[in-house]
Write a protein that holds these residues in place. Structure first.
Motif, PDB file in Angstrom:
ATOM      1  N   LEU A 165       0.861  -1.124  -0.050  1.00 51.31           N
ATOM      2  CA  LEU A 165      -0.071  -0.125  -0.017  1.00 51.31           C
ATOM      3  C   LEU A 165       0.829   1.166   0.069  1.00 51.31           C
ATOM      4  N   GLY A 166       1.952   1.150   0.949  1.00 55.39           N
ATOM      5  CA  GLY A 166       2.969   2.368   0.644  1.00 55.39           C
ATOM      6  C   GLY A 166       3.602   2.536  -0.807  1.00 55.39           C
ATOM      7  N   TYR A 167       3.950   1.421  -1.472  1.00 53.00           N
ATOM      8  CA  TYR A 167       4.249   1.574  -2.793  1.00 53.00           C
ATOM      9  C   TYR A 167       3.419   2.242  -3.731  1.00 53.00           C
ATOM     10  N   VAL A 168       2.100   1.763  -3.447  1.00 50.57           N
ATOM     11  CA  VAL A 168       1.146   2.353  -4.428  1.00 50.57           C
ATOM     12  C   VAL A 168       0.711   3.796  -4.238  1.00 50.57           C
ATOM     13  N   LYS A 169       0.968   4.190  -2.976  1.00 48.93           N
ATOM     14  CA  LYS A 169       0.748   5.439  -2.479  1.00 48.93           C
ATOM     15  C   LYS A 169       1.829   6.355  -3.076  1.00 48.93           C
ATOM     16  N   LEU A 170       3.122   5.920  -3.209  1.00 47.14           N
ATOM     17  CA  LEU A 170       4.124   6.587  -3.650  1.00 47.14           C
ATOM     18  C   LEU A 170       4.130   6.674  -5.171  1.00 47.14           C
ATOM     19  N   LEU A 171       3.510   5.607  -5.867  1.00 51.19           N
ATOM     20  CA  LEU A 171       3.380   5.691  -7.158  1.00 51.19           C
ATOM     21  C   LEU A 171       2.439   6.653  -7.744  1.00 51.19           C
ATOM     22  N   LYS A 172       1.326   6.882  -7.016  1.00 47.01           N
ATOM     23  CA  LYS A 172       0.562   8.181  -7.286  1.00 47.01           C
ATOM     24  C   LYS A 172       1.103   9.380  -6.837  1.00 47.01           C
ATOM     25  N   GLU A 173       1.892   9.570  -5.902  1.00 44.68           N
ATOM     26  CA  GLU A 173       2.552  10.772  -5.640  1.00 44.68           C
ATOM     27  C   GLU A 173       3.671  11.049  -6.792  1.00 44.68           C
ATOM     28  N   GLN A 174       4.151   9.999  -7.013  1.00 40.51           N
ATOM     29  CA  GLN A 174       5.314  10.279  -8.036  1.00 40.51           C
ATOM     30  C   GLN A 174       4.422  10.859  -9.572  1.00 40.51           C
ATOM     31  N   ALA A 175       3.425  10.142  -9.948  1.00 42.02           N
ATOM     32  CA  ALA A 175       2.647  10.594 -11.265  1.00 42.02           C
ATOM     33  C   ALA A 175       2.488  12.067 -11.114  1.00 42.02           C
ATOM     34  N   PHE A 176       1.843  12.397  -9.939  1.00 41.06           N
ATOM     35  CA  PHE A 176       1.352  13.818  -9.763  1.00 41.06           C
ATOM     36  C   PHE A 176       2.803  14.833  -9.781  1.00 41.06           C
ATOM     37  N   ALA A 177       3.672  14.424  -9.147  1.00 42.97           N
ATOM     38  CA  ALA A 177       5.243  15.019  -8.938  1.00 42.97           C
ATOM     39  C   ALA A 177       5.519  15.282 -10.504  1.00 42.97           C
ATOM     40  N   LYS A 178       5.387  14.416 -11.351  1.00 45.43           N
ATOM     41  CA  LYS A 178       5.876  14.347 -12.858  1.00 45.43           C
ATOM     42  C   LYS A 178       5.057  15.241 -13.339  1.00 45.43           C
ATOM     43  N   ARG A 179       3.902  15.291 -13.098  1.00 45.87           N
ATOM     44  CA  ARG A 179       3.031  16.380 -13.799  1.00 45.87           C
ATOM     45  C   ARG A 179       3.305  17.486 -13.399  1.00 45.87           C
ATOM     46  N   GLN A 180       3.517  17.994 -12.253  1.00 44.88           N
ATOM     47  CA  GLN A 180       4.003  19.004 -11.869  1.00 44.88           C
ATOM     48  C   GLN A 180       5.225  19.554 -12.222  1.00 44.88           C
ATOM     49  N   ALA A 181       6.189  18.779 -12.167  1.00 43.51           N
ATOM     50  CA  ALA A 181       7.590  18.966 -12.753  1.00 43.51           C
ATOM     51  C   ALA A 181       7.621  19.371 -14.156  1.00 43.51           C
ATOM     52  N   ASP A 182       6.567  18.657 -14.891  1.00 40.80           N
ATOM     53  CA  ASP A 182       6.730  19.200 -16.346  1.00 40.80           C
ATOM     54  C   ASP A 182       6.440  20.659 -16.745  1.00 40.80           C
ATOM     55  N   LYS A 183       5.160  21.077 -15.800  1.00 38.05           N
ATOM     56  CA  LYS A 183       4.756  22.350 -15.737  1.00 38.05           C
ATOM     57  C   LYS A 183       5.701  23.425 -15.408  1.00 38.05           C
ATOM     58  N   ARG A 184       6.633  22.815 -14.440  1.00 33.19           N
ATOM     59  CA  ARG A 184       7.566  23.550 -13.918  1.00 33.19           C
ATOM     60  C   ARG A 184       8.682  23.953 -15.057  1.00 33.19           C
ATOM     61  N   GLU A 185       9.099  22.796 -15.439  1.00 29.24           N
ATOM     62  CA  GLU A 185      10.186  22.947 -16.543  1.00 29.24           C
ATOM     63  C   GLU A 185       9.618  23.944 -17.725  1.00 29.24           C
ATOM     64  N   MET A 186       8.215  24.119 -17.941  1.00 26.41           N
ATOM     65  CA  MET A 186       7.613  24.800 -19.033  1.00 26.41           C
ATOM     66  C   MET A 186       7.969  26.405 -18.720  1.00 26.41           C
ATOM     67  N   MET A 187       7.650  26.319 -17.320  1.00 25.14           N
ATOM     68  CA  MET A 187       7.827  27.684 -16.964  1.00 25.14           C
ATOM     69  C   MET A 187       9.150  28.270 -16.632  1.00 25.14           C
ATOM     70  N   LYS A 188      10.033  27.327 -16.544  1.00 22.61           N
ATOM     71  CA  LYS A 188      11.564  27.623 -16.569  1.00 22.61           C
ATOM     72  C   LYS A 188      12.040  28.048 -17.687  1.00 22.61           C
ATOM     73  N   GLU A 189      11.369  27.208 -18.888  1.00 24.35           N
ATOM     74  CA  GLU A 189      12.083  27.508 -20.162  1.00 24.35           C
ATOM     75  C   GLU A 189      11.298  28.915 -20.716  1.00 24.35           C
ATOM     76  N   LYS A 190      10.210  29.102 -20.216  1.00 28.59           N
ATOM     77  CA  LYS A 190       9.614  30.593 -20.700  1.00 28.59           C
ATOM     78  C   LYS A 190      10.268  31.697 -20.194  1.00 28.59           C
ATOM     79  N   LYS A 191      10.844  31.520 -18.748  1.00 31.88           N
ATOM     80  CA  LYS A 191      11.640  32.584 -17.940  1.00 31.88           C
ATOM     81  C   LYS A 191      12.878  32.594 -18.731  1.00 31.88           C
ATOM     82  N   ARG A 192      13.746  31.473 -19.054  1.00 30.38           N
ATOM     83  CA  ARG A 192      14.857  31.744 -19.997  1.00 30.38           C
ATOM     84  C   ARG A 192      14.659  32.491 -21.133  1.00 30.38           C
ATOM     85  N   TRP A 193      13.836  32.128 -21.950  1.00 27.03           N
ATOM     86  CA  TRP A 193      13.619  32.884 -23.189  1.00 27.03           C
ATOM     87  C   TRP A 193      13.360  34.663 -22.787  1.00 27.03           C
ATOM     88  N   LYS A 194      12.719  34.611 -21.802  1.00 26.96           N
ATOM     89  CA  LYS A 194      12.482  36.121 -21.357  1.00 26.96           C
ATOM     90  C   LYS A 194      13.889  36.858 -21.307  1.00 26.96           C
TER      91      LYS A 194
END
Length: 349
Positions: A312-341
């Motif tokens: 159950l701990g493994y399953v919970k961490l998998l869900k957190e990992q998936a959420f973190a990846k989605r947020q990290a992708d958004k964060r990378e997009m924001m970083k790229e936008k800032k870099r070009w600015k």
């Protein structure tokens, strides 16, 4: 050149020579406080700050120096101060999601060889939390070692040791007492010249007491934990690197109340190697390990080969990992936008 006792080695020397920076010298960050840094160099310890160009080019917090970083600095002669121009490549990076609702990365320790994950053998003992520590340690690139502190307060040592051996397979486990000195000799194998060790754990786990024991004198303030729940105060309020008598470096860190993931694909496979191995034997390649026929994971839970709590701990961490990846992708997009600015702004100037 800086003395090797702070961890400078042939690989760092090669990296430095490739920089071709005759006007700069290398140093290691030993203390950070509100964007001011204490940097140890061959000429002594210097109070340092980043250059204006460094600050302008930095896209987020992880681009700034952290305790344990090797940096290139220019010395302000006669002032005992320096300017940081560059952070050298990190060999390891232990980070987590910062506490709260914002998705920001918090650097905990960098350029570390061994992460000692400290947990007290009191009410602080929590195998699920230790699984998270181990996961992030693997992801950082450092080697995890579990240190069960306050051994003198534990009447039944076998039970917690057995549970962690099951839940964190392959990770060395040591039970110690800073008060009596019992078990501390087992940790000496990690405290060798040129190596860097980080102590991580919750408040009151005994990290500062271990630091004092390793140093052979008190360098960190220590407070008693509350009798009601064994929780400690944040006695250590900042990260600091100390040089031990063995000439190993140790980084003491503040207690962590929350351990949230930023994304840890490699760490998951190492921390849950037993579950991944079982999953490879499932009847179907796309098995979700729930109610599918021929599921080897569910079979192991039914027979007691695999703890349901661990799964159950493994399953919970998998869900957190998936959420973190989605947020990290958004964060990378924001970083790229800032870099070009920043690039556009520089061109206009």
């Amino acid at each position: 050149m800086i003395e090797t006792k702070y961890g400078w080695n042939a690989k760092r020397q090669d990296e430095w020579e490739q920089l071709q920076t005759d006007e700069l010298i290398p140093g290691r960050v030993v203390l950070e406080h509100k964007r001011l840094y204490r940097v140890m160099t061959a000429t002594g310890e210097l109070l340092s700050e980043v250059s204006g160009k460094f600050a302008f080019d930095a896209l987020d917090r992880q681009d700034f120096p952290a305790v344990g970083d090797w940096v290139a600095v220019s010395v302000r002669e006669g002032e005992g101060k320096a300017i940081i121009h560059k952070v050298l490549e990190r060999s390891s990076q232990f980070s987590r999601k910062a506490a709260g609702y914002t998705f920001e990365e918090q650097l905990v320790a960098v350029n570390v060889d061994t992460v000692m994950l400290v947990m007290a053998l009191t009410n602080d003992f929590n195998p699920r939390r230790m699984e998270r520590y181990v996961l992030l340690a693997y992801e950082s690139g450092a080697n995890p070692v579990i240190v069960l502190s306050k051994r003198d307060l534990c009447a039944d040592l076998e039970s917690p040791m057995d549970q962690l051996e099951r839940d964190c397979p392959g990770v060395p486990i040591h039970a110690v007492s800073s008060l009596t000195g019992e078990g501390l000799e087992q940790l000496s194998e990690y405290l060798t010249e040129g190596k860097t060790i980080a102590l991580l754990g919750s408040s009151g786990a005994g990290k500062s007491s271990l630091t004092n024991a390793f140093m052979d004198h008190q360098v960190q303030k220590v407070n008693e934990t509350r009798l009601s729940d064994d929780r400690g105060k944040h006695t250590t309020t900042h990260r600091e690197l100390f040089l031990l008598p063995s000439e190993a470096a140790i980084i003491d860190t503040p207690g962590m109340r929350e351990i949230q993931l930023l994304g840890a694909e490699n760490g998951m496979e190492q921390s849950y190697e037993d579950i991944y191995a079982l999953a490879d034997s499932c009847k179907f390649n796309d098995c979700k390990h729930q109610h599918e026929p021929g599921c080897r994971v569910q079979e192991a839970i039914q027979t007691g080969e695999l703890s349901e709590q661990r799964y159950l701990g493994y399953v919970k961490l998998l869900k957190e990992q998936a959420f973190a990846k989605r947020q990290a992708d958004k964060r990378e997009m924001m970083k790229e936008k800032k870099r070009w600015k920043q690039i556009t702004k520089s061109r206009r100037k």
